[in-house]
Design a protein around this motif. Structure first.
Motif, PDB file in Angstrom:
ATOM      1  N   TYR A   1      26.954  53.756  43.097  1.00 37.18           N
ATOM      2  CA  TYR A   1      28.318  52.886  43.904  1.00 37.18           C
ATOM      3  C   TYR A   1      27.774  52.685  45.144  1.00 37.18           C
ATOM      4  O   TYR A   1      26.989  53.632  45.846  1.00 37.18           O
TER       5      TYR A   1
ATOM      6  N   GLY B   1      35.250  51.981  55.342  1.00 41.67           N
ATOM      7  CA  GLY B   1      36.654  51.767  55.316  1.00 41.67           C
ATOM      8  C   GLY B   1      37.215  51.049  54.334  1.00 41.67           C
ATOM      9  O   GLY B   1      38.401  50.670  53.952  1.00 41.67           O
ATOM     10  N   GLU B   2      36.447  51.136  53.038  1.00 42.71           N
ATOM     11  CA  GLU B   2      36.529  50.434  51.847  1.00 42.71           C
ATOM     12  C   GLU B   2      36.298  51.237  50.868  1.00 42.71           C
ATOM     13  O   GLU B   2      35.779  52.150  50.729  1.00 42.71           O
ATOM     14  N   ALA B   3      36.828  50.608  49.299  1.00 39.60           N
ATOM     15  CA  ALA B   3      36.669  51.359  48.222  1.00 39.60           C
ATOM     16  C   ALA B   3      35.267  51.366  47.751  1.00 39.60           C
ATOM     17  O   ALA B   3      34.737  50.394  47.971  1.00 39.60           O
ATOM     18  N   PRO B   4      34.776  52.291  47.261  1.00 38.85           N
ATOM     19  CA  PRO B   4      33.543  52.339  46.491  1.00 38.85           C
ATOM     20  C   PRO B   4      33.432  51.170  45.504  1.00 38.85           C
ATOM     21  O   PRO B   4      34.471  50.979  44.660  1.00 38.85           O
TER      22      PRO B   4
ATOM     23  N   PHE C   1      31.183  49.723  42.243  1.00 41.05           N
ATOM     24  CA  PHE C   1      30.051  50.039  41.182  1.00 41.05           C
ATOM     25  C   PHE C   1      29.040  48.976  41.004  1.00 41.05           C
ATOM     26  O   PHE C   1      29.176  47.860  41.286  1.00 41.05           O
TER      27      PHE C   1
ATOM     28  N   ALA D   1      34.189  52.509  36.998  1.00 38.21           N
ATOM     29  CA  ALA D   1      35.488  52.865  37.523  1.00 38.21           C
ATOM     30  C   ALA D   1      35.759  51.826  38.649  1.00 38.21           C
ATOM     31  O   ALA D   1      35.047  51.570  39.677  1.00 38.21           O
TER      32      ALA D   1
ATOM     33  N   PHE E   1      37.956  51.433  41.958  1.00 41.65           N
ATOM     34  CA  PHE E   1      38.766  52.080  42.924  1.00 41.65           C
ATOM     35  C   PHE E   1      39.727  51.426  43.748  1.00 41.65           C
ATOM     36  O   PHE E   1      39.600  50.032  43.883  1.00 41.65           O
ATOM     37  N   GLY E   2      40.942  51.939  43.965  1.00 42.45           N
ATOM     38  CA  GLY E   2      41.899  51.444  45.044  1.00 42.45           C
ATOM     39  C   GLY E   2      41.329  51.460  46.401  1.00 42.45           C
ATOM     40  O   GLY E   2      40.265  52.087  46.446  1.00 42.45           O
ATOM     41  N   GLN E   3      42.128  50.965  47.262  1.00 45.32           N
ATOM     42  CA  GLN E   3      41.478  51.032  48.742  1.00 45.32           C
ATOM     43  C   GLN E   3      41.886  52.529  49.380  1.00 45.32           C
ATOM     44  O   GLN E   3      41.565  52.565  50.182  1.00 45.32           O
TER      45      GLN E   3
END
Lengths: 109, 114
Positions: free
Chosen positions: A34, A39-42, A44, B103, B105-107
């Motif tokens: 990942y 500040g962001e989501a991982p 994939f 998967a 992910f959300g924020q």
């Protein structure tokens, strides 16, 4: 048990290559990669399921050496957009999944 | 297609107060995860659901944390009472097939306990 990632951080110039390593003390069923920007989501990148498997995604590829319980992520001709923290996640045969501590990659112009 | 939705994005509470986080996974994703991520570290799994069943909650501090996933869709994670050390980003993720797929992910919800 958390996998070990190396290096902890790396700084590149645009166009340079990098390798990020992930190793585990346990027999692995799969390795996931990942990328997470600040500040962001991982997000994939890829999953490797078989020993010796190699997968590619644009100029980012990875290998999985099941015998050595290791995986490596290869970034070739790096772009500014590659900057971020790269996490490997390992799953053992007991379906236990754990993320590594991350490798921070900075690509400079 | 909508991604994983979490709320709130930010929460500041005083220690000893309760707090709850909500997650709406991607439609059709049976697997739902709650992770906690401390600054500079990788996400740490708290609990994993398959539909409405918690199949892995070994890392969930059960004295103060609880989670539920009613009807196998939305999920709520609760902390009561919160401690200073609970300050972190709480991430929810969902997956169609966790063993062969990715998967999403959300924020996340950034929790600050003061």
């Amino acid at each position: 048990q958390q996998p070990v990632q190396s290096p902890q951080a790396v700084i590149l110039r645009e166009g340079e290559d990098a390798v990020i390593n992930c190793s585990s003390s346990k027999a692995l069923y799969s390795v996931h990669w990942y990328r997470q920007k600040h500040g962001e989501a991982p997000i994939f990148l890829m999953i490797l399921l078989k020993g010796g498997e190699q997968k590619g995604h644009d100029k980012i590829s990875a290998s999985f050496n099941e015998k050595k319980q290791q995986s490596s992520l290869y970034l070739t001709a790096s772009q500014l957009s590659y900057s971020g923290t790269y996490f490997c996640g390992t799953e053992d045969y007991g379906q236990n999944f754990v993320f590594g501590p991350g490798t921070r990659l900075s690509v400079l112009p | 297609e909508a991604g994983v939705v979490q709320s709130p994005r930010y929460k500041i509470i005083e220690k000893k107060q309760p707090v709850a986080f909500w997650c709406n996974p991607i439609s059709g994703h049976n697997t739902l995860y709650w992770y906690r991520q401390n600054l500079g570290q990788g996400p740490e799994l708290l609990i994993r659901y398959e539909n409405e069943e918690a199949v892995d909650d070994s890392q969930l501090p059960k004295d103060r944390f609880s989670a539920e996933r009613l009807k196998g869709v939305d999920s709520t994670l609760k902390i009561q009472p919160a401690e200073l050390g609970d300050s972190a980003v709480y991430l929810c993720a969902s997956s169609l097939d966790p063993r062969t797929g990715e998967a999403f992910f959300g924020q996340g919800t950034r929790l600050t306990v003061v």
